[in-house]
Enzyme design. Structure first.
Site, PDB file in Angstrom:
ATOM      1  N   GLN A   1      -4.457  -9.434 -12.968  1.00  0.00           N
ATOM      2  CA  GLN A   1      -4.606  -7.943 -13.037  1.00  0.00           C
ATOM      3  C   GLN A   1      -4.294  -7.632 -14.412  1.00  0.00           C
ATOM      4  O   GLN A   1      -5.083  -6.590 -15.104  1.00  0.00           O
ATOM      5  CB  GLN A   1      -3.522  -7.157 -12.208  1.00  0.00           C
ATOM      6  CG  GLN A   1      -4.157  -7.141 -10.791  1.00  0.00           C
ATOM      7  CD  GLN A   1      -3.246  -5.974 -10.064  1.00  0.00           C
ATOM      8  OE1 GLN A   1      -2.101  -6.446  -9.890  1.00  0.00           O
ATOM      9  NE2 GLN A   1      -3.586  -4.941  -9.752  1.00  0.00           N
TER      10      GLN A   1
ATOM     11  N   GLY B   1      -3.305  -8.025  -3.069  1.00  0.00           N
ATOM     12  CA  GLY B   1      -4.111  -9.374  -3.051  1.00  0.00           C
ATOM     13  C   GLY B   1      -4.923  -9.786  -4.113  1.00  0.00           C
ATOM     14  O   GLY B   1      -6.105 -10.412  -3.836  1.00  0.00           O
ATOM     15  N   ILE B   2      -4.421  -9.314  -5.390  1.00  0.00           N
ATOM     16  CA  ILE B   2      -5.348  -9.641  -6.550  1.00  0.00           C
ATOM     17  C   ILE B   2      -4.530 -10.212  -7.775  1.00  0.00           C
ATOM     18  O   ILE B   2      -4.946 -11.084  -8.238  1.00  0.00           O
ATOM     19  CB  ILE B   2      -6.210  -8.475  -7.136  1.00  0.00           C
ATOM     20  CG1 ILE B   2      -5.541  -7.328  -7.293  1.00  0.00           C
ATOM     21  CG2 ILE B   2      -7.305  -8.500  -5.934  1.00  0.00           C
ATOM     22  CD1 ILE B   2      -6.468  -6.257  -7.889  1.00  0.00           C
TER      23      ILE B   2
ATOM     24  N   CYS C   1      -0.082 -10.735  -1.808  1.00  0.00           N
ATOM     25  CA  CYS C   1       0.798 -10.196  -2.447  1.00  0.00           C
ATOM     26  C   CYS C   1       0.739  -8.814  -1.723  1.00  0.00           C
ATOM     27  O   CYS C   1       1.098  -8.780  -0.609  1.00  0.00           O
ATOM     28  CB  CYS C   1       0.887 -10.331  -4.036  1.00  0.00           C
ATOM     29  SG  CYS C   1      -0.938  -9.775  -4.569  1.00  0.00           S
TER      30      CYS C   1
END
Length: 359
Positions: free
Chosen positions: A334, A293-294, A290
């Site tokens: 997240q 990246g999480i 994205c």
């Protein structure tokens, strides 16, 4: 300082107490006992001094887990399996899911522990760093100290299979060639992109060509493109010297940063797009990114693993999945909203599966 490219103990943090007042007025005079003296200072050479004769008067010595050990213990052992029926008819409440999510250690990397000169210039966000034990190392270019660095981690998949995915940040202007080097090095045949190029500010650069372009030593060409309501599929070729390979690129743009899609259907259709014979036949990992990246990256990978668990076992351990992801790359998934959406998405998938056979 850690530089590893590819180690993954759980224990309760014990509390030490000395009990009740241990000094009592002696009935007769007795030689005073030496006190236990403990002197400890981080980074010093001060010795640990104990009167060994007095050890029997205190509790046995036991090891105290560091916060790092507690984090790893939780991530390696936590789980909350849910059957298909429970997931659909008696799911945890949003409040319960939020409380469960907030207990999961993030496992972010301390920048001081990433001893790689020059890495900061290749990080989109200074606090989102690759966990050292699972980070991807570029092996072709050796001309600079930081030449092996890319902000990316190998991620385990269903049943703990190694290197099923690579989770990475959205490429930056100075990391596009590194990105394609990673794709080539790891024999990647599928890239899943879960961000728009701009969402208020830049989230990712346009790292693929409109027709054909060179990125470092790699020539990338667009062979075909198909528009779907929620995503776009491009068939690319990547060429290095005389060798040419095919890469499928899926851009899923209907997912706001730090939020969730409006409905779970598009995400499940994206997972179905990935479940092809070509994907199963390829031995290389799936690259998922994205912006950081999480968040969205973690949701997609967790959704696919969860679907595989439900199909194979008739139950899913979403907590266990997220913990496994965070062992490999800190901060995966997240927000509590994303965690709740993950449960909703997998409940919808469970409802679409054929009825379970009667026992």
């Amino acid at each position: 300082m850690v530089q590893a490219c590819e180690g993954r103990s759980r224990a309760q943090l014990p509390t030490l107490s000395l009990g009740a007042d241990m000094t009592q007025p002696p009935p007769t005079k007795a030689p005073a006992k030496k006190h236990v003296r403990l002197q400890e200072r981080r980074g010093s050479s001060v010795a640990l001094m104990l009167d060994v004769q007095s050890l029997g008067t205190v509790e046995p010595i036991c090891s105290v887990n560091t916060p790092r050990e507690v984090t790893l213990h939780f991530l390696r052992t936590a789980g909350h399996p849910l059957t298909r029926w429970t997931l659909q008819h008696q799911p945890p409440s949003p409040k319960q899911l939020e409380e469960e999510f907030l207990k999961i250690p993030s496992n972010f990397v301390n920048p001081e522990d990433l001893d790689i000169p020059g890495h900061a210039s290749k990080d989109r966000y200074k606090t989102i760093l690759p966990n050292p034990q699972s980070r991807v190392c570029l092996g072709r270019a050796q001309s600079q100290e930081d030449s092996d660095y890319i902000n990316a981690n190998y991620i385990r998949g269903y049943d703990g299979k190694e290197k099923v995915y690579i989770a990475t940040q959205g490429p930056m202007p100075n990391t596009v060639a590194d990105f394609w080097e990673m794709v080539w090095q790891e024999d990647v045949s599928l890239i899943v992109m879960l961000t728009q190029l701009r969402e208020g500010k830049e989230k990712c650069v346009h790292y693929w060509p409109t027709e054909e372009e060179a990125y470092g030593p790699f020539q990338i060409r667009i062979q075909d493109m198909k528009e779907h309501p929620e995503y776009t599929v491009r068939q690319l070729t990547i060429q290095h010297q005389q060798e040419c390979r095919s890469v499928k690129h899926i851009l899923f743009s209907a997912w706001p940063d730090h939020q969730t899609p409006e409905s779970a259907g598009p995400l499940l259709r994206l997972v179905a797009e990935v479940e092809t014979p070509e994907t199963a036949a390829n031995s290389g990992p799936i690259v998922v990114h994205c912006s950081a990246g999480i968040g969205r990256t973690g949701c997609f990978i967790a959704t696919r693993i969860g679907c595989q668990q439900l199909k194979a076992r008739g139950e899913v351990d979403i907590l266990g999945i997220v913990c496994q992801l965070r062992l490999d790359r800190g901060g995966m998934i997240q927000t509590a909203e994303q965690y709740q959406f993950l449960h909703h998405t997998l409940a919808l998938y469970a409802a679409q599966l054929p009825p379970e056979p009667n026992p």
